[in-house]
Design an enzyme around this catalytic site. Structure first.
Site, PDB file in Angstrom:
ATOM      1  CE  LYS A 249      68.822  38.167  92.236  1.00 42.85           C
ATOM      2  NZ  LYS A 249      68.864  38.030  93.703  1.00 42.85           N
ATOM      3  CB  THR A 282      66.620  27.210  93.433  1.00 41.61           C
ATOM      4  OG1 THR A 282      65.198  27.142  93.517  1.00 41.61           O
ATOM      5  CG2 THR A 282      67.122  26.339  92.313  1.00 41.61           C
ATOM      6  N   GLY A 284      67.371  30.340  98.457  1.00 41.15           N
ATOM      7  CA  GLY A 284      68.553  31.052  98.969  1.00 41.15           C
ATOM      8  C   GLY A 284      69.613  31.353  97.920  1.00 41.15           C
ATOM      9  CB  THR A 285      69.878  30.838  94.215  1.00 37.33           C
ATOM     10  OG1 THR A 285      68.525  31.244  94.011  1.00 37.33           O
ATOM     11  CG2 THR A 285      69.993  29.340  94.085  1.00 37.33           C
ATOM     12  N   GLY A 286      69.589  33.660  95.633  1.00 36.02           N
ATOM     13  CA  GLY A 286      69.794  35.107  95.490  1.00 36.02           C
ATOM     14  C   GLY A 286      70.650  35.663  96.630  1.00 36.02           C
ATOM     15  CB  CYS A 287      70.551  35.096 100.313  1.00 33.69           C
ATOM     16  SG  CYS A 287      68.785  35.346 100.529  1.00 33.69           S
TER      17      CYS A 287
HETATM   18  N1  LIG Z   1      68.217  26.258  88.404  1.00 34.67           N
HETATM   19  C1  LIG Z   1      69.254  27.078  88.341  1.00 34.67           C
HETATM   20  N2  LIG Z   1      70.419  26.690  87.755  1.00 34.67           N
HETATM   21  C2  LIG Z   1      71.483  27.499  87.699  1.00 34.67           C
HETATM   22  N3  LIG Z   1      71.499  28.730  88.204  1.00 34.67           N
HETATM   23  C3  LIG Z   1      70.393  29.189  88.803  1.00 34.67           C
HETATM   24  C4  LIG Z   1      69.209  28.403  88.908  1.00 34.67           C
HETATM   25  N4  LIG Z   1      68.269  29.129  89.565  1.00 34.67           N
HETATM   26  C5  LIG Z   1      68.839  30.307  89.867  1.00 34.67           C
HETATM   27  N5  LIG Z   1      70.105  30.372  89.386  1.00 34.67           N
HETATM   28  C6  LIG Z   1      71.052  31.470  89.523  1.00 34.67           C
HETATM   29  O1  LIG Z   1      71.066  31.811  90.908  1.00 34.67           O
HETATM   30  C7  LIG Z   1      71.189  33.209  91.067  1.00 34.67           C
HETATM   31  C8  LIG Z   1      70.012  33.735  91.872  1.00 34.67           C
HETATM   32  O2  LIG Z   1      68.967  33.999  90.968  1.00 34.67           O
HETATM   33  P1  LIG Z   1      67.413  34.018  91.266  1.00 34.67           P
HETATM   34  O3  LIG Z   1      66.975  32.661  91.713  1.00 34.67           O
HETATM   35  O4  LIG Z   1      66.783  34.561  90.054  1.00 34.67           O
HETATM   36  O5  LIG Z   1      67.338  35.042  92.475  1.00 34.67           O
HETATM   37  P2  LIG Z   1      66.493  35.007  93.815  1.00 34.67           P
HETATM   38  O6  LIG Z   1      66.975  33.845  94.618  1.00 34.67           O
HETATM   39  O7  LIG Z   1      66.770  36.320  94.440  1.00 34.67           O
HETATM   40  O8  LIG Z   1      65.060  34.822  93.402  1.00 34.67           O
HETATM   41  C9  LIG Z   1      71.309  33.767  89.653  1.00 34.67           C
HETATM   42  O9  LIG Z   1      72.662  33.879  89.299  1.00 34.67           O
HETATM   43  C10 LIG Z   1      70.614  32.730  88.811  1.00 34.67           C
HETATM   44  O10 LIG Z   1      71.044  32.752  87.463  1.00 34.67           O
HETATM   45  C1  LIG Z   2      65.105  35.955 105.734  1.00 32.79           C
HETATM   46  C2  LIG Z   2      65.044  35.802 104.264  1.00 32.79           C
HETATM   47  N1  LIG Z   2      65.768  36.612 103.472  1.00 32.79           N
HETATM   48  C3  LIG Z   2      65.728  36.471 102.131  1.00 32.79           C
HETATM   49  C4  LIG Z   2      64.945  35.517 101.532  1.00 32.79           C
HETATM   50  C5  LIG Z   2      64.873  35.394 100.027  1.00 32.79           C
HETATM   51  O1  LIG Z   2      65.403  34.179  99.558  1.00 32.79           O
HETATM   52  P1  LIG Z   2      64.697  33.400  98.343  1.00 32.79           P
HETATM   53  O2  LIG Z   2      64.381  34.402  97.295  1.00 32.79           O
HETATM   54  O3  LIG Z   2      65.704  32.416  97.872  1.00 32.79           O
HETATM   55  O4  LIG Z   2      63.484  32.742  98.953  1.00 32.79           O
HETATM   56  C6  LIG Z   2      64.174  34.683 102.377  1.00 32.79           C
HETATM   57  N2  LIG Z   2      63.374  33.737 101.878  1.00 32.79           N
HETATM   58  N3  LIG Z   2      64.249  34.855 103.735  1.00 32.79           N
HETATM   59 MG   LIG Z   3      66.069  32.081  93.967  1.00 31.92          MG
END
Ligand SMILES: Nc1ncnc2c1ncn2[C@@H]1O[C@H](COP(=O)(O)OP(=O)(O)O)[C@@H](O)[C@H]1O
Ligand SMILES: Cc1ncc(COP(=O)(O)O)c(N)n1
Ligand SMILES: [Mg+2]
Length: 574
Positions: A249, A282, A284-287
């Site tokens: 990602k 943003t 929690g986007t990954g979860c």
């Molecule tokens: N500002 C944003 N606009 C659109 N999509 C986003 C944005 N930030 C993250 N994403 C998307 O959200 C998903 C989670 O990505 P990311 O934020 O890199 O992961 P994590 O939350 O695990 O750090 C991916 O599909 C990413 O492309």
């Molecule tokens: C309990 C728990 N699980 C996963 C994430 C990662 O989420 P993020 O990368 O969006 O902070 C988090 N912050 N807390």
């Molecule tokens: Mg994220």
């Protein structure tokens, strides 16, 4: 476990499906219509008309027919999330539950860790013991039909090992691994000691792993990832660790105007791009992305489709939530269900449906407004100023876009006077402008479907001419019925008139409040209200208000008359 034979005879002559649940380590032989099926999977489905003979259906004999479910029971796609709790509910278990709910998939939860967390950061972490993680896993997997397991925060090597062992015992359709290590706020959720068990045990079992930039880098011994090409190389190297698919990602990719993720399945790379939404929300986007992938897989989608839908889901939710404010920290949560804003924006404290609002029910008519050269908003404004207590927009031939714009404008006017606004027939318009409800006829959208689409708080009215229709409206979850035409009218072609007697019969049979409609105006409203049935709450009027030169004057006259004959919903003796 003793082997046993169990015979179930269907009472129905129709062919039906039966879902057979088979305990672990058991197998079932089933004879249906002289055909033999043998299975040792946790469940299988039989279709038959006659009797089913089961052998080896060990633990289920006593429960008998209750272990067999027919067509009317629906199998729900099911994701089990194995993750940490986030007290701020932006990420972790809470995000997973919301993402699955938004994608309409059931989600069970095994909690690996409880975090004290908010939009500022992680203030505390308390891991759940390995034994208790094992117990939770067993509780869910031994009973429920889990399709897909999704993992998030796995804070210790022991917990990962227990998870892998349990999954070998209770295999599922797919495993989605989000290798959570560091929160976006920079706090450590699983230390570097986790890396080897991820690589060696968990990843080879995974259908997809979804590392973010930092996690991909950590898994590859700290390699720098700065460009889309770097994401591709990382995806290939991570693929070699054994998962069937890798999604790297790029949410945190520096200097990128798009949010780019790379999916690699061993043969092909897919570059998934969406516009980068400018927002702080943003967390929690990954979860949520991983849970949504799991949800789509549970429904039966193939991997590439599941990932595409998941990315589109996150993008849409981020865009919707870009300006909401929850918490004071740098990273806020977003709104998975796209529903939070509706309430804060424009509800002006309107109460739940109040039957006395039916007293003077104004129904607009596009033809009449055209004839008198007035806009729909002017018509509504005049009716409300004259005392209308509820308004229905009935635009039979308006273009959708014009109708929506008028509905939005009318909603503002109505709400500034505390008057509910309903839309005739067009549920799409009601949803799009967040009107207070709809009124449907007998051949429009059935009320129970309207209720499912609109939710529990919206007002639904149904036109009814008979006691049976009134009963059905109640069963379907309507709030009121409109009964008519009481008198002949020219606003509806071929409309059968029910008369005062028909109105009374329907009122007496109706469990719902009633508004009378059809040819009613100042001259006859009193006679209608005098039929003396407590659930007749008012009159709905079209021509008597809108096919007149001055809507305000006519509404005032009718309002005065109704107020005189009706105090607090009880009819005054005249
Ligand atoms: N500002 C944003 N606009 C659109 N999509 C986003 C944005 N930030 C993250 N994403 C998307 O959200 C998903 C989670 O990505 P990311 O934020 O890199 O992961 P994590 O939350 O695990 O750090 C991916 O599909 C990413 O492309
Ligand atoms: C309990 C728990 N699980 C996963 C994430 C990662 O989420 P993020 O990368 O969006 O902070 C988090 N912050 N807390
Ligand atoms: Mg994220």
């Amino acid at each position: 476990m003793a082997s046993s034979t169990f015979v179930f005879t269907s009472s129905s002559s129709a062919s039906r499906h039966y879902l057979l649940l088979i305990p672990p380590q058991a197998s079932a032989k089933a004879y249906t219509n002289n055909k033999l099926r043998v299975s040792n999977s946790p469940s299988f489905v039989l279709r038959t008309k006659g009797s089913i003979h089961l052998q080896g259906f060990v633990a289920m004999q006593e429960k008998g027919a209750s272990t067999l479910s027919d067509d009317s029971k629906i199998k729900i796609p099911h994701v089990l999330t194995v993750a940490g709790s986030d007290s701020g509910a932006g990420a972790g278990i809470q995000a997973d539950l919301k993402a699955c709910a938004a994608r309409r998939v059931y989600c069970s939860t095994v909690i690996t860790s409880v975090t004290a967390q908010n939009t500022v950061g992680v203030q505390g972490v308390s891991n759940v013991s390995e034994d208790f993680v094992a117990e939770q896993l067993k509780s869910v997997l031994s009973d429920m039909q889990v399709d897909v397991v999704k993992t998030g925060m796995l804070p210790s090597v022991g917990i990962v090992k227990i998870l892998c062992k349990t999954l070998r015992e209770f295999p599922v359709q797919a495993l989605v691994v989000d290798p959570v290590m560091v929160s976006t706020s920079g706090d450590v959720l699983a230390g570097p000691s986790i890396l080897s068990v991820f690589r060696e045990e968990l990843f080879p079992m995974a259908d997809i792993i979804t590392p973010n930039l930092k996690e991909a880098s950590a898994l590859l011994d700290g390699v720098q990832l700065e460009t889309v090409d770097d994401l591709r190389s990382a995806a290939r190297l991570l693929y070699d660790m054994g998962p069937k698919n890798v999604l790297v990602k790029g949410g945190d990719l520096p200097d990128s105007s798009d949010a780019v993720d790379i999916l690699f399945n061993g043969d092909n790379f897919y570059e998934l791009r969406s516009p980068r939404i400018k927002t702080r929300n943003t967390h929690g986007t990954g979860c949520s992305l991983a849970s949504c992938i799991a949800a789509e897989l549970a429904k039966g989608y193939l991997m590439v489709s599941a990932v595409k839908v998941a990315k589109r889901f996150v993008e849409t939710a981020l865009d919707y939530s870009k300006d909401i404010v929850i918490g004071n920290g740098l990273q806020g949560p977003f709104d998975h269900l796209l529903r939070l804003k509706g309430h804060s924006q424009d509800c002006h404290g309107l109460q739940a449906f109040n039957p006395s609002d039916l007293l003077l029910y104004a129904v607009t008519d596009s033809e009449m407004n055209k004839k008198w050269g007035r806009s729909i908003t002017d018509a509504v404004k005049a009716a409300i100023e004259g005392g209308a207590t509820i308004v229905q927009l009935r635009e039979k031939d308006a273009e959708t876009q014009d109708f929506l714009e008028s509905a939005k404008a009318c909603l503002k006017i109505c709400h500034s006077h505390g008057v509910p606004l309903l839309i005739n027939d067009r549920i799409d318009i009601a949803l799009a402008c967040d009107a207070d409800g709809v009124h449907v006829g007998q051949s429009d959208m059935p009320a129970h479907v309207a209720r499912t689409l609109l939710g529990p708080e919206k007002i639904i009215g149904v036109s009814c001419k008979t006691p049976e229709q009134a009963q059905q409206a109640w069963v379907d979850g309507a709030d009121y019925i409109g009964c008519g035409g009481v008198y002949p009218t020219n606003t509806k072609e071929n409309n059968i008139t029910v008369g005062l007697d028909g109105l009374k019969t329907v009122c007496m049979a109706s469990k719902l409040p009633v508004v009378a409609i059809g040819g009613i105006g100042v001259s006859n409203a009193r006679i209608v209200m005098e039929i003396g049935v407590p659930n007749l709450k008012g009159v709905a009027v079209v021509s008597a208000l809108f096919d007149r030169e001055c809507v305000l004057t006519e509404t005032r006259k009718l309002h005065a008359m109704l107020s005189e004959s009706n105090i607090d919903g009880t009819l005054k003796k005249l």
